[in-house]
Scaffold this motif. Structure first.
Motif, PDB file in Angstrom:
ATOM      1  N   TRP A  83       0.800  -1.159  -0.045  1.00 28.10           N
ATOM      2  CA  TRP A  83      -0.049   0.041  -0.131  1.00 28.10           C
ATOM      3  C   TRP A  83       0.979   1.202  -0.093  1.00 28.10           C
ATOM      4  N   GLY A  84       2.002   1.128   0.797  1.00 22.44           N
ATOM      5  CA  GLY A  84       2.714   2.476   0.990  1.00 22.44           C
ATOM      6  C   GLY A  84       3.500   2.720  -0.504  1.00 22.44           C
ATOM      7  N   PHE A  85       3.912   1.594  -1.173  1.00 23.65           N
ATOM      8  CA  PHE A  85       4.662   1.685  -2.331  1.00 23.65           C
ATOM      9  C   PHE A  85       3.683   2.113  -3.321  1.00 23.65           C
ATOM     10  N   GLY A  86       2.300   1.867  -3.220  1.00 20.35           N
ATOM     11  CA  GLY A  86       1.260   2.360  -4.182  1.00 20.35           C
ATOM     12  C   GLY A  86       1.028   3.824  -3.962  1.00 20.35           C
ATOM     13  N   LEU A  87       1.156   4.250  -2.784  1.00 20.22           N
ATOM     14  CA  LEU A  87       1.094   5.746  -2.432  1.00 20.22           C
ATOM     15  C   LEU A  87       2.138   6.553  -2.934  1.00 20.22           C
ATOM     16  N   LEU A  88       3.411   5.932  -2.898  1.00 17.23           N
ATOM     17  CA  LEU A  88       4.548   6.365  -3.455  1.00 17.23           C
ATOM     18  C   LEU A  88       4.479   6.570  -5.063  1.00 17.23           C
ATOM     19  N   VAL A  89       3.964   5.883  -5.725  1.00 18.70           N
ATOM     20  CA  VAL A  89       3.664   6.038  -7.172  1.00 18.70           C
ATOM     21  C   VAL A  89       2.451   6.846  -7.471  1.00 18.70           C
ATOM     22  N   VAL A  90       1.559   6.912  -6.568  1.00 22.73           N
ATOM     23  CA  VAL A  90       0.521   8.042  -6.971  1.00 22.73           C
ATOM     24  C   VAL A  90       0.930   9.323  -6.391  1.00 22.73           C
ATOM     25  N   GLY A  91       1.878   9.362  -5.348  1.00 27.42           N
ATOM     26  CA  GLY A  91       2.280  10.958  -5.157  1.00 27.42           C
ATOM     27  C   GLY A  91       3.199  11.354  -6.029  1.00 27.42           C
ATOM     28  N   MET A  92       4.259  10.589  -6.771  1.00 30.23           N
ATOM     29  CA  MET A  92       5.089  10.867  -7.560  1.00 30.23           C
ATOM     30  C   MET A  92       4.511  11.132  -8.896  1.00 30.23           C
ATOM     31  N   SER A  93       3.505  10.373  -9.217  1.00 36.72           N
ATOM     32  CA  SER A  93       2.681  10.838 -10.522  1.00 36.72           C
ATOM     33  C   SER A  93       2.277  12.183 -10.481  1.00 36.72           C
ATOM     34  N   THR A  94       1.616  12.172  -9.107  1.00 37.92           N
ATOM     35  CA  THR A  94       0.655  13.589  -9.160  1.00 37.92           C
ATOM     36  C   THR A  94       1.609  14.775  -8.997  1.00 37.92           C
ATOM     37  N   VAL A 100      13.092   1.652  -6.934  1.00 36.28           N
ATOM     38  CA  VAL A 100      14.462   1.353  -6.082  1.00 36.28           C
ATOM     39  C   VAL A 100      14.425   2.088  -4.784  1.00 36.28           C
ATOM     40  N   PRO A 101      13.769   3.436  -4.582  1.00 31.36           N
ATOM     41  CA  PRO A 101      13.877   3.935  -3.361  1.00 31.36           C
ATOM     42  C   PRO A 101      12.491   3.361  -2.686  1.00 31.36           C
ATOM     43  N   GLY A 102      11.336   2.731  -3.510  1.00 33.90           N
ATOM     44  CA  GLY A 102      10.296   2.148  -2.788  1.00 33.90           C
ATOM     45  C   GLY A 102      10.787   0.927  -1.966  1.00 33.90           C
TER      46      GLY A 102
END
Length: 213
Positions: free
Chosen positions: A148-159, A174-176
């Protein structure tokens, strides 16, 4: 690196209530949160948030698995207290900024038009929100929290950096993996759940409950 802006937006109110609000909002409305709650040059709320998540994670780990306390001074409560102090003052902030520095380098090499460094720090910090629950002694729950945290990182970077979700997933890979797979023990919990041998080195605070069960 850790300044407050005068008018916090979105979930960035000061104090415990602001932290709780940010935690709920980033979990239930992540894209809206990252759009409205990440402000240029405003890293202090994000740093406070990430340290709070790390402390809750460790506090629950230590409570359920006393043998996971890394510092041993002969008295369990003192050892746990010192470990939390070191984590809150040194380990969590250092991990956040090292991860953000790595993420920034990757962004510089892959994304031409992007937001600033402080926004990247904030995205990494707020993406850790689910890991407040990862310290409970259930490997499957830890896997869910870290994914879930990795998914939030993806969404946050995308946004925040205005890139597509697939591209953001590659950028944060890699950071995730470092933050959620290693620091929060997601890969080690996945080993326990699946029986696969994915990694060979335990994290600094090892998920020992999964090794004993």
């Amino acid at each position: 690196m850790t300044t407050w802006v005068e008018n916090p937006r979105g979930g960035r109110d000061r104090g415990p209530r602001g932290l709780a609000r940010a935690w709920v909002e980033v979990l239930v409305r992540p894209r809206r949160f990252f759009t409205n709650g990440v402000a240029p040059g405003d890293q202090a709320p994000g740093l406070t948030f990430a340290v709070s998540v790390a402390l809750v994670y460790l506090l629950t780990r230590f409570a359920f698995v006393p043998s996971s306390v890394p510092l041993d001074v002969g008295r369990p409560l003192v050892s746990a207290g010192l470990s939390l102090l070191v984590a809150g003052v040194i380990v969590a902030p250092l991990t956040l900024h090292l991860t953000s520095a790595l993420q920034t380098v990757i962004l510089m090499a892959t994304v031409k038009d992007r937001a600033g460094v402080s926004e990247t720090v904030q995205v990494v910090a707020y993406a850790t929100a689910p890991c407040a629950l990862a310290g409970l002694p259930f490997p499957a729950l830890r896997v869910v929290c870290t994914v879930w945290g990795f998914g939030l990182l993806v969404v946050g970077m995308s946004t925040v950096h205005d890139v597509s979700l697939p591209r953001a997933a590659l950028v944060v890979l890699v950071p995730g993996l470092f933050v959620f797979g290693y620091a929060f023990g997601g890969l080690f919990a996945l080993e326990t759940v699946t029986g696969l041998d994915l990694v060979s080195t335990e994290p600094p605070v090892a998920p020992v409950e999964s090794r004993v069960s």
